[in-house]
Design an enzyme around this catalytic site. Sequence first.
Site, PDB file in Angstrom:
ATOM      1  NE  ARG A 286      33.247  36.863  38.846  1.00 15.42           N
ATOM      2  CZ  ARG A 286      34.043  37.943  38.889  1.00 15.42           C
ATOM      3  NH1 ARG A 286      35.312  37.835  38.562  1.00 15.42           N
ATOM      4  NH2 ARG A 286      33.566  39.112  39.268  1.00 15.42           N
TER       5      ARG A 286
ATOM      6  CG  ASP B  67      39.610  46.330  34.170  1.00 12.47           C
ATOM      7  OD1 ASP B  67      39.650  47.174  35.078  1.00 12.47           O
ATOM      8  OD2 ASP B  67      39.290  45.139  34.366  1.00 12.47           O
TER       9      ASP B  67
ATOM     10  NE  ARG C 276      43.106  45.658  33.272  1.00  5.10           N
ATOM     11  CZ  ARG C 276      43.103  44.383  32.904  1.00  5.10           C
ATOM     12  NH1 ARG C 276      43.725  44.019  31.809  1.00  5.10           N
ATOM     13  NH2 ARG C 276      42.474  43.473  33.627  1.00  5.10           N
TER      14      ARG C 276
END
Length: 448
Positions: free
Chosen positions: A33, A327, A403
């Site tokens: 962002r 997540d 992950r």
Amino acid sequence: MSGHGTPIPMTSHPCGPLTGTAEVPGDKSISHRSLILGAMAVGETRISGLLEGEDVLDTAKAMRAFGAEVISHGNGEWTVHGVGVGGFAEPDQVIDCGNSGTGVRLIMGAMATSPISATFTGDASLNKRPMARVTDPLALFGAQAVGRSGGRLPMTIVGAADPVPVWYEVPVPSAQVKSAVLLAGLNAPGKTVVIEKEATRDHSERMLAGFGAEITVEDTDEGRVITLTGRPELKPQVIAVPRDPSSAAFPVCAALITPGSDVLVPGIGLNPTRAGLFTTLREMGADLTYENMREEGGEPVADLRARYSPDMKGIDVPPERAASMIDEYPVLSVVAANATGKTMMGGVKELRVKESDRIDAMARGLRANGVTVDEGDDWWSVDGLGIGGVPGGGTCESFLDHRIAMSFMVMGMGAQQAVSVDDGGPIATSFPIFEPLMNGLGAKVERT
Ligand code: S3P
């Protein structure tokens, strides 16, 4: 680039105590962002602590392709000379977002209300992921999308020459969808309204306000109502990116299951829309404390201290907490395997459309290492074997998912035998220093 290159098999051996300080990299969501909003501001945004993982570097490249000047000064220090809202140039090359769903979805939103076209692609994982969730609301602004069947990349977005503002209720709990609509709303005249039934990470809202956009957030019976006034002049910012709670999850969980461990993980962003894992671990009986609580750059921050926790119990994780730890379920399932009793994780359908189908990927690897897992469409459960009870000895597929690879490396640290993954390459997308950092604490992770 990982996912495009030769697989990197990795093995994590059972190890002695993990001790010391784990300085994890900058927050991935805030890093993306910072670059995108910096590119849409007028003037120079200065960023420190940017995550220099492959996902974010792909977003930096993309912002250059849209005309912003994006410069790395080394060591996480970056500057972005933005072109202003509505100032994007048309890229003359295909935009490759690599492994990053956040990168591609946010950038599609940011360009969708400008009179330019852009073609997006990614790696084998990203090119399987659903994009209609973003292109549906972008069509309401007047943008068009042409991609492969099932709304998949590669895909061309033809931005709206004459965009209209929209009112959109996000049908799935997704910060990426919410953020894509808000970024598109920046270059639409009038007020764009986004409603989310469940609160998801709110970095876009906080940062848009920081960049000087007129944005309000109201909690109502229908959910969170976010109203953005279009066509602001965004003012460049000085941004210190906090360290990523989603990366902190790995050394924290590793310390909880590895005998004798005591690890400090300093400067972790504890935005309530991100901190669900830590609450869950504490409910399970983890010895996890928050030290030196403070506020940095509008985000709550603390130093986390995680110590070996041999008496953790399985719990029912409340489904309404899912968005704040979405997540972190893969690594939570590894802790759950080291707790006593069953851990039930419901309301997690979104896990099936991440970098991999994370329920399937974890279930396969846990089973290959002697752990019992049950699963349904939107839930899964892990039968805990108690601390140190995971047999290990298995090899897991990482399915191009950072992950998944890191979770199984953590599992090996507290298991009876080593745990391997077929490809640890994707770890570089979000946590490029994972191996040296974990080995510096006392882990035995090696490339095999
Ligand atoms: C992110 C939102 C989440 C998360 C991803 C980062 C973001 O995805 O899983 O890692 O930065 O907005 P969804 O929006 O698909 O839930």
